[in-house]
Design a protein around this motif. Structure first.
Motif, mmCIF file in Angstrom:
data_model
loop_
_atom_site.group_PDB
_atom_site.id
_atom_site.type_symbol
_atom_site.label_atom_id
_atom_site.label_comp_id
_atom_site.label_asym_id
_atom_site.label_seq_id
_atom_site.Cartn_x
_atom_site.Cartn_y
_atom_site.Cartn_z
ATOM 1 N N ARG A 111 53.725 38.260 32.685
ATOM 2 C CA ARG A 111 53.536 39.581 32.085
ATOM 3 C C ARG A 111 52.535 40.444 32.835
ATOM 4 N NH1 ARG A 111 53.254 36.107 27.619
ATOM 5 N NH2 ARG A 111 51.034 36.500 27.343
ATOM 6 N N GLN A 112 51.592 39.822 33.540
ATOM 7 C CA GLN A 112 50.562 40.619 34.200
ATOM 8 C C GLN A 112 49.903 39.852 35.334
ATOM 9 O OE1 GLN A 112 48.021 40.256 30.371
ATOM 10 N NE2 GLN A 112 46.492 40.629 31.974
ATOM 11 N N GLU A 113 49.373 40.603 36.291
ATOM 12 C CA GLU A 113 48.564 40.009 37.344
ATOM 13 C C GLU A 113 47.156 39.793 36.795
ATOM 14 O OE1 GLU A 113 48.327 40.970 41.933
ATOM 15 O OE2 GLU A 113 46.985 42.328 40.840
ATOM 16 N N LEU A 114 46.561 38.666 37.115
ATOM 17 C CA LEU A 114 45.213 38.354 36.659
ATOM 18 C C LEU A 114 44.237 38.427 37.827
ATOM 19 C CD1 LEU A 114 45.956 35.279 34.337
ATOM 20 C CD2 LEU A 114 45.860 37.707 33.734
ATOM 21 N N THR A 115 43.016 38.834 37.529
ATOM 22 C CA THR A 115 41.977 38.964 38.544
ATOM 23 C C THR A 115 40.774 38.120 38.160
ATOM 24 O OG1 THR A 115 42.660 41.238 38.967
ATOM 25 C CG2 THR A 115 40.517 40.571 39.814
ATOM 26 N N CYS A 116 40.198 37.480 39.148
ATOM 27 C CA CYS A 116 39.016 36.643 38.920
ATOM 28 C C CYS A 116 38.015 36.914 40.041
ATOM 29 C CB CYS A 116 39.419 35.166 38.916
ATOM 30 S SG CYS A 116 38.063 34.005 38.670
ATOM 31 N N THR A 117 36.749 37.085 39.684
ATOM 32 C CA THR A 117 35.690 37.228 40.680
ATOM 33 C C THR A 117 34.928 35.914 40.774
ATOM 34 O OG1 THR A 117 35.456 39.587 40.203
ATOM 35 C CG2 THR A 117 33.648 38.522 41.380
ATOM 36 N N LEU A 118 34.928 35.319 41.943
ATOM 37 C CA LEU A 118 34.276 34.034 42.138
ATOM 38 C C LEU A 118 32.767 34.195 42.246
ATOM 39 C CD1 LEU A 118 36.757 32.506 44.747
ATOM 40 C CD2 LEU A 118 36.814 32.336 42.252
ATOM 41 N N GLU A 119 32.066 33.077 42.217
ATOM 42 C CA GLU A 119 30.598 33.115 42.272
ATOM 43 C C GLU A 119 30.098 33.747 43.556
ATOM 44 O OE1 GLU A 119 29.250 29.165 41.670
ATOM 45 O OE2 GLU A 119 29.631 29.163 39.510
ATOM 46 N N ASN A 120 30.877 33.643 44.633
ATOM 47 C CA ASN A 120 30.452 34.237 45.904
ATOM 48 C C ASN A 120 30.803 35.723 46.001
ATOM 49 O OD1 ASN A 120 33.212 34.211 46.300
ATOM 50 N ND2 ASN A 120 33.183 32.596 47.854
ATOM 51 N N GLY A 121 31.350 36.280 44.921
ATOM 52 C CA GLY A 121 31.663 37.697 44.893
ATOM 53 C C GLY A 121 33.065 38.058 45.348
ATOM 54 N N ARG A 122 33.807 37.084 45.854
ATOM 55 C CA ARG A 122 35.161 37.368 46.316
ATOM 56 C C ARG A 122 36.106 37.539 45.122
ATOM 57 N NH1 ARG A 122 35.148 32.706 50.960
ATOM 58 N NH2 ARG A 122 34.124 33.910 52.597
ATOM 59 N N LYS A 123 36.987 38.515 45.233
ATOM 60 C CA LYS A 123 37.977 38.724 44.190
ATOM 61 C C LYS A 123 39.263 37.979 44.533
ATOM 62 C CE LYS A 123 36.625 43.048 41.993
ATOM 63 N NZ LYS A 123 37.054 44.400 41.584
ATOM 64 N N VAL A 124 39.878 37.434 43.471
ATOM 65 C CA VAL A 124 41.127 36.712 43.628
ATOM 66 C C VAL A 124 42.147 37.318 42.675
ATOM 67 C CG1 VAL A 124 42.225 34.451 43.667
ATOM 68 C CG2 VAL A 124 39.766 34.632 44.055
ATOM 69 N N LEU A 165 51.587 33.183 42.978
ATOM 70 C CA LEU A 165 51.068 33.781 44.201
ATOM 71 C C LEU A 165 49.590 34.093 44.014
ATOM 72 C CD1 LEU A 165 53.971 36.333 44.855
ATOM 73 C CD2 LEU A 165 53.784 33.953 45.630
ATOM 74 N N THR A 166 48.775 33.641 44.924
ATOM 75 C CA THR A 166 47.320 33.838 44.847
ATOM 76 C C THR A 166 46.846 34.542 46.112
ATOM 77 O OG1 THR A 166 47.192 31.735 43.651
ATOM 78 C CG2 THR A 166 45.111 32.703 44.391
ATOM 79 N N ARG A 167 46.033 35.582 45.927
ATOM 80 C CA ARG A 167 45.558 36.366 47.065
ATOM 81 C C ARG A 167 44.035 36.493 46.984
ATOM 82 N NH1 ARG A 167 44.886 42.071 47.619
ATOM 83 N NH2 ARG A 167 45.879 42.357 45.602
ATOM 84 N N TRP A 168 43.379 36.092 48.038
ATOM 85 C CA TRP A 168 41.925 36.174 48.114
ATOM 86 C C TRP A 168 41.530 37.360 48.999
ATOM 87 C CZ3 TRP A 168 44.440 31.597 47.894
ATOM 88 C CH2 TRP A 168 43.960 30.623 47.021
ATOM 89 N N GLU A 169 40.565 38.139 48.554
ATOM 90 C CA GLU A 169 40.006 39.208 49.382
ATOM 91 C C GLU A 169 38.706 38.746 50.017
ATOM 92 O OE1 GLU A 169 39.445 42.726 47.111
ATOM 93 O OE2 GLU A 169 41.509 43.405 47.368
ATOM 94 N N GLY A 170 38.382 39.321 51.148
ATOM 95 C CA GLY A 170 37.084 39.104 51.749
ATOM 96 C C GLY A 170 36.909 37.799 52.466
ATOM 97 N N ILE A 171 38.011 37.126 52.796
ATOM 98 C CA ILE A 171 37.923 35.885 53.567
ATOM 99 C C ILE A 171 38.116 36.228 55.030
ATOM 100 C CG2 ILE A 171 38.946 33.638 53.995
ATOM 101 C CD1 ILE A 171 39.657 33.443 51.108
ATOM 102 N N VAL A 172 37.146 35.869 55.839
ATOM 103 C CA VAL A 172 37.205 36.194 57.270
ATOM 104 C C VAL A 172 37.895 35.071 58.037
ATOM 105 C CG1 VAL A 172 35.833 36.728 59.313
ATOM 106 C CG2 VAL A 172 35.077 37.503 57.063
#
Length: 246
Positions: free
Chosen positions: A194-207, A239-246
């Motif tokens: 029904r919806q995309e979910l967002t989670c902010t990890l302890e290191n500040g990265r959004k998933v 499907l999982t997408r991480w932002e801010g991973i170098v």
């Protein structure tokens, strides 16, 4: 753009695979296994889950107090447990506390039954209370990718009676999201429909996590993000997408 088919994903990691009476295991693939506690070398889990379980127990101060009772089981072992429990305890008890062979999370290598150390431990229903060191483990478990799989208030959904001792590895961020929304794995998959979910990890990265029923799933890193896709064994992909991973 790399496209992964469902058959390809089924032979890779199975962190989010739904396994129950309505969704049996698609095959008998044996994962790479390791023992989370060297004192119990015969009790095994999928290697990544094993390492994270050990880390969580250490973080909770549970070494020597929290012990593994049952981890990965072959199909033959699950059948033997089902047959033996049926003979000793009868159909009602068996269907409440033992998964049908081929429909058990233990056959994935991602599930573990834990107990508070004691001279005698019940194999089918080990004691794992909600206080003390076991309570500390429960509070930390989602941060290491584990969820208490069969809660009392979810019996109507899972079809399994409350099992405070049974933990399932689903990985991060999924365990954190399941805890946040108060859902079991079946409900988590429905929620993602029904919806995309967002989670902010302890290191500040959004998933970002979503689910699709498409027959293929894309994995594209051209935007600087990392994507991961798993078959959920329920006709879709997570499907999982991480932002801010170098």
């Amino acid at each position: 753009m790399k496209v992964l088919t469902c058959s390809e994903l089924e032979t890779s990691r199975r962190d989010l695979m739904l396994v129950n009476r309505s969704h049996p295991l698609p095959d008998s693939t044996v994962p790479e296994l390791a023992a989370p506690d060297p004192a119990y070398p015969e009790i095994l889990m999928e290697r990544r889950a094993s390492l994270l379980l050990s880390a969580c127990i250490r973080a909770a101060g549970g070494e020597g107090q929290i012990i593994p009772v049952s981890g990965w089981r072959s199909h033959a072992e699950q059948q033997a447990i089902w047959d033996d429990t049926m003979k000793k305890e009868g159909p009602s008890f068996t269907r409440s506390y033992v998964a049908y062979p081929g429909c058990s999370e233990h056959e994935t290598g991602l599930a573990i039954d834990l107990a508070l150390a004691a001279p005698e431990i019940d194999f089918i229903r080990p004691n794992f209370p909600y206080d003390g060191v076991c309570g500390s483990f429960r509070r930390l478990a989602p941060r290491y990718g584990f969820v208490e799989r069969y809660r009392a208030d979810k019996q109507a959904v899972t079809g399994i009676a409350a099992e405070p001792w049974h933990f399932r590895y689903v990985g991060v961020p999924h365990a954190l999201l399941m805890e946040h929304y108060g859902v079991c794995l079946e409900e988590y998959l429905d929620l993602l429909c029904r919806q995309e979910l967002t989670c902010t990890l302890e290191n500040g990265r959004k998933v970002y996590v979503s689910r699709t029923d498409d027959h293929t799933a894309g994995q594209n890193t051209s935007d600087g993000c990392v994507r991961q896709a798993f078959c959920d064994n329920a006709g879709g992909f997570i499907l999982t997408r991480w932002e801010g991973i170098v």
